[in-house]
Enzyme design. Structure first.
Site, PDB file in Angstrom:
ATOM      1  N   TYR A  92     -19.747  51.111  -2.493  1.00  0.00           N
ATOM      2  CA  TYR A  92     -21.093  51.367  -2.559  1.00  0.00           C
ATOM      3  C   TYR A  92     -21.969  50.426  -3.141  1.00  0.00           C
ATOM      4  O   TYR A  92     -22.879  50.462  -2.750  1.00  0.00           O
ATOM      5  CB  TYR A  92     -21.345  52.890  -2.461  1.00  0.00           C
ATOM      6  N   ASP A 137      -4.451  58.099   3.708  1.00  0.00           N
ATOM      7  CA  ASP A 137      -4.001  58.158   5.104  1.00  0.00           C
ATOM      8  C   ASP A 137      -3.026  59.537   5.126  1.00  0.00           C
ATOM      9  O   ASP A 137      -3.426  60.318   6.066  1.00  0.00           O
ATOM     10  CB  ASP A 137      -3.076  57.097   5.794  1.00  0.00           C
ATOM     11  N   ASP A 172     -16.371  64.974   5.457  1.00  0.00           N
ATOM     12  CA  ASP A 172     -16.800  65.283   6.865  1.00  0.00           C
ATOM     13  C   ASP A 172     -15.345  66.068   7.438  1.00  0.00           C
ATOM     14  O   ASP A 172     -15.885  66.951   8.348  1.00  0.00           O
ATOM     15  CB  ASP A 172     -17.229  64.115   7.565  1.00  0.00           C
TER      16      ASP A 172
HETATM   17  C1  IPM Z   1     -23.140  61.656   2.249  1.00  0.00           C
HETATM   18  C2  IPM Z   1     -23.730  60.437   3.204  1.00  0.00           C
HETATM   19  C3  IPM Z   1     -24.087  59.359   2.132  1.00  0.00           C
HETATM   20  C4  IPM Z   1     -22.935  58.627   1.771  1.00  0.00           C
HETATM   21  C5  IPM Z   1     -25.075  58.220   3.137  1.00  0.00           C
HETATM   22  C6  IPM Z   1     -26.137  58.833   3.779  1.00  0.00           C
HETATM   23  C7  IPM Z   1     -25.407  57.239   2.100  1.00  0.00           C
HETATM   24  O1  IPM Z   1     -22.773  60.145   4.132  1.00  0.00           O
HETATM   25  O2  IPM Z   1     -23.497  62.068   1.288  1.00  0.00           O
HETATM   26  O3  IPM Z   1     -21.987  62.097   2.434  1.00  0.00           O
HETATM   27  O4  IPM Z   1     -22.148  57.930   2.280  1.00  0.00           O
HETATM   28  O5  IPM Z   1     -22.518  59.111   0.571  1.00  0.00           O
HETATM   29 MN    MN Z   2     -21.124  61.546   4.524  1.00  0.00          MN
END
Ligand code: IPM
Ligand code: MN
Ligand code: NAD
Length: 372
Positions: free
Chosen positions: A155, A237, A265
């Site tokens: 990032y 993985d 997620d």
């Molecule tokens: C999260 C989001 C962020 C990330 C994005 C919006 C930059 O997906 O907080 O999970 O990737 O950290």
């Molecule tokens: Mn995210």
């Protein structure tokens, strides 16, 4: 936390606990309003002295002040005791240069607050067993905490660029981790494990990546300081698969920035909805609290967003930054009671079940908070 104290008949008015509130984009303002209503309710019940003020971030800030993290917001978050964020992101921003995208504002926010440890708890709630895509016997008992490194990795690594000078473009991002960056987040994970079930699974890609090999080395070194915590290394993985096959296997999952983003997620899906997942980002300055989900532009302003991730993020704020564990537990208890009573936001409702809007779910939580 600084509360109003009374001594010898005099009111000693200490300064209130200050929260900078950044509603952001899409459903960000919807779920932030919900979290603030619940905060009001809990402040009333526990007599907390809290001040909140809102500032622009993300696309809303680009529209208002030509930057996703304007100077006014920067100043405010650096002066606040804690920061609460709804969500950022808007399809209209897709054409913007990368540094003006709403997401860039969020990344800068995390950077200036030096939030390096992102805690994302995920727990199967009994009343929602049927909402999980997994069979209930598989998801039952699932209760883990993702500790995601949040201030480094792909990032933020330099150099990063797209070079269009050749015949065809080339794009570069840099995955870089220092010993210190790994060490400090690993300590957070082991500390957390000590207060939980005493197990850390460190997730990496050490069979391919140098950064992951260093990750493994440093995490093992930190692990040696925590002989009471069991450490297991797992390739990412495999971890993605094990989360589906045996979610109950995990206690604390420690991982780097991008892997943590992806796996969280997946954790959201396992619980039944990403609209339930809260997060706390901790570091050397004010803590940042935000739901794990994004701005869900398709749901914005329609009363369709589940506010519980935001409400539970407010509970994390009270627990970690305001040190008001009782108030935090009251919110969590109210959320559980509301779900147990069958209240369902649209994405959680099964066919034929009554659907509650963002406001209705919020009202149920504030009412449950008043019942002691
Ligand atoms: C999260 C989001 C962020 C990330 C994005 C919006 C930059 O997906 O907080 O999970 O990737 O950290
Ligand atoms: Mn995210
Ligand atoms: P998203 O989390 O916004 O949505 C994913 C799916 O989950 C969608 O189907 C959405 O409708 C649903 N959903 C999300 N939150 C919900 C809630 N509270 N209640 C009910 N359903 C919910 O992810 P996306 O679609 O990949 O991204 C949309 C935008 O959000 C992008 O601009 C992205 O960059 C941004 N984003 C921001 C953050 C953040 O601010 N922390 C996090 C993730 C994504």
């Amino acid at each position: 936390m600084k509360r109003q104290a009374s001594y010898g008949g005099y009111e000693l008015k200490k300064s209130p606990f200050r929260i900078a509130v950044l509603p952001g984009d899409g459903i960000g303002p919807d779920v932030t309003a919900a979290a603030l209503e619940v905060l009001d309710g809990v402040a009333d019940r526990f007599q907390l002295s809290i001040e909140t003020e809102s500032y622009p971030v993300g696309w809303a800030a680009v529209e208002e002040a030509d930057h996703p993290l304007p100077p006014e917001t920067r100043r405010a978050v650096l002066e606040a005791d804690a920061v609460f964020l709804g969500a950022v992101g808007d399809p209209k921003a897709d054409e913007l240069p990368p540094e003006l995208r709403p997401e860039a504002g969020l990344l800068e926010l995390r950077k200036i607050l030096d939030c390096f440890a992102n805690l994302r708890p995920a727990r199967a709630i009994a009343a929602l067993e049927d909402a999980s895509p997994l069979r209930s016997e598989r998801v039952r008992g699932m209760d883990f905490l993702i500790v995601r490194e949040l201030s480094s990795g792909l990032y933020y690594g330099e150099p990063r660029f797209v070079d269009r000078s050749g015949e065809k473009p080339v794009a570069v991002n840099t995955l870089r981790y220092t010993w210190e960056e790994i060490h400090r987040v690993a300590r957070v994970a082991f500390d957390a494990a000590r207060k939980r079930r005493g197990r850390v699974v460190s997730v990496d890609k050490a069979n391919v990546l140098e950064t992951s090999r260093l990750w493994r080395e440093v995490v093992s070194e930190v692990g040696a300081d925590f002989p009471d915590v069991e450490l297991e290394h797992m390739l990412v993985d495999r971890a993605a698969m094990e989360l589906i096959l045996r979610p109950g296997h995990f206690d604390v999952i420690l991982t780097e920035n991008l892997f943590g983003d992806i796996l969280s997620d997946e954790a959201g899906a396992l619980t039944g909805s990403i609209g339930l997942l809260a997060s706390a980002s901790l570091g050397t300055k004010a803590g940042l609290y935000e739901p794990v989900h994004g701005s869900a532009p398709d749901l914005a302003g329609k009363g369709l967003a589940n506010p519980l991730a935001a409400i539970l993020s407010m509970a994390l704020l009270l627990e970690h930054s305001a040190e008001e564990g009782e108030a935090a537990a009251a919110i969590v208890g109210a959320v559980e009671a509301v779900l147990a009573s069958g209240v369902r936001s649209p994405e959680l409702a099964r066919p034929g079940e009554k659907v509650s809007s963002t406001q209705e779910v919020t009202d149920h939580v504030t009412r449950a908070l008043q019942i002691r």
